[in-house]
Scaffold this active site. Sequence first.
Site, PDB file in Angstrom:
ATOM      1  N   TRP A  75       0.995  -0.880  -0.155  1.00  0.00           N
ATOM      2  CA  TRP A  75       0.047  -0.231  -0.050  1.00  0.00           C
ATOM      3  C   TRP A  75       1.077   1.393  -0.046  1.00  0.00           C
ATOM      4  CZ3 TRP A  75      -1.472   4.089   3.189  1.00  0.00           C
ATOM      5  CH2 TRP A  75      -2.579   4.779   2.960  1.00  0.00           C
ATOM      6  N   ASN A 101       6.963  -3.049   5.928  1.00  0.00           N
ATOM      7  CA  ASN A 101       5.759  -2.566   6.134  1.00  0.00           C
ATOM      8  C   ASN A 101       5.790  -1.418   7.079  1.00  0.00           C
ATOM      9  OD1 ASN A 101       3.003  -2.072   6.660  1.00  0.00           O
ATOM     10  ND2 ASN A 101       3.040  -3.802   8.153  1.00  0.00           N
TER      11      ASN A 101
END
Length: 615
Positions: A75, A101
Amino acid sequence: MCGIVGYIGNREAYPIVLKGLERLEYRGYDSAGIVLYDGQDLQLCKTQGKVLDLKKKSEKENITKGHVALGHTRWATHGVPNDVNAHPHYSNSGNLVIIHNGIIENYASIKEELIKRGYVFHSDTDTEVLVNLIEEIQKHEGVKLGKAVQIALNQVVGAYAIAVFDRNKPDEIIVAKLGSPLAIGVGEDEFFIASDASPFIEYTNNAIYLEDEQMAIIRKGRDVRVRQIDGDKQVAPYIQELQLNLEQIEKGGYEHFMLKEIYEQPEAIKDTYRGRLRINDGIVKMAGLEDNIHKFLNAKRIIVVACGTSWHAGLVAEYIFEDLVRIPVEVEYASEFRYRNPIINSDDVVIAISQSGETADTLAAIKLAKENGAFVFGVCNVVGSSIARESHAGAYTHAGPEIGVASTKAFTTQITVLTLMALKLAKRNGRISQSEFHQYLAELETIPAKVERSLEVDSHVKYISSIYKDVANFLYLGRGYNFPVALEGALKLKEISYIHAEGYPAAEMKHGPIALIDEQMPVVVIATKKGHYEKVISNIQEIKSRKGKIIAVVTEGDRDVKLLADHVIEVPETYEALTPLLTTIPLQLLSYHIAVMRGCNVDQPRNLAKSVTVE
Ligand code: M6R
């Protein structure tokens, strides 16, 4: 908020990591990548798009072999979603490879320094900076990989769950965590790494959840050595037995996870109150609350912190806590609370609500509350999540894994937990009588069956969806307990169908939004018998006289609203405080069907991710 997966052992790593990435796609799906160590060298494949695109590309390029692999589904934070910015990232020498992440906030200054030392950057990511910093430390200080990672992490500011592999040391993977989740699956002579346990659930039930500021050296066929990042203290790893099963994380015949999760609500609500709602004993049993009941009973105020749907559940809690327990409640967006220098006292109780238990703003809000001496109670779904661990006490919702990005069963189960809490507290402080308490419990026990009846409107809601699927705007109105439901209905519609929608308290409409109403505007009005019924009817009249189209959610058998509305959707009757558990069902279905009819990706709406682990 990305998903990371890794494997080191004796099996073929590719299918394990790829499947794991599919399961973690809820965390982000802008791009995906995998690196495999085939015994001699590293093979990297990455692409913009979804895990399916990665699968096609890696199989075409024959990058599928190896017993060690790291995979990533992204993302985007730093750098647009494209092939180059996709993870994994190599260091300049090509020896190290990393998946990450989180966000490295001070990456720009580190990058500048590394460029001065001759490093070249190919992507716009903060992650590529981190892997090169590790390489520079390895070279400059002549230390082993684990030590280099540790030194690097002490220089960075931000959040991370990382896995780093060195092709010169192919029997180990280094992982570390701060602010983003990281689980290590412990098998026989093999280890798995993932953002949550779903990628390795069919291989092992044993997992180590790293705490913030911990790192681990995972040694193939040997062990996992955990230590603090800010020192040399070794920590004995705590191996936890997982309760998750494979069936829970698969679609089970439904077209989408969202639909499956909508239909799971009767069972999920039962699971939430199972063992807690004890009608025969006349009690609500919640150990986390019981052990800290005086904190609540002596609290001057309850502050709820949450985001998105969980914030809406918090608003429902405000109504029920103030109504039944008579303790003042403030409901705060965690993202505002954490930065607005709020007044927090040691006699405040903070309830943090979060499905994932990983939402960065909610986590930061509770840290702030703790620093100021408040007692923090977490209401989370994901067991062992960061918010659950960071809270002083809490209650799990036990909704089972929620994979669809749009929260559905998380919302109703959060309301169920909060209702149980309110009832327990109201009984303890004497604000409701034993018989009222008993009646509430009995009614709460009927809710799963009533949710099932509410689901029977599905085909009717589908028909209504076909009429309004192409409109540009929607308005949602509700009063009292159903005002948060109106907000939630609007959020569901906009996030998965990309139709602009606003939720309003019905009476506020005349202070502005009424100007929007014309014959093109569908207005969803929650008009159940319990809860300002006559007043809502007046609001419906106001819409009708401006030619708005009315879709009303009413109590079974309603006559008055039927005469006015263009469409009615019936839900069973219940106590006013419990109506959100029913009225929310048709609104979930409405958004679902509209999104499907518009060809939207229901489970993975654009620009979103399931758990928002960045601020
Ligand atoms: O995991 P959390 O409950 O903390 O997540 C909070 C929000 O990000 C979440 O509710 C989001 O708004 C959902 N996509 C709504 O359906």
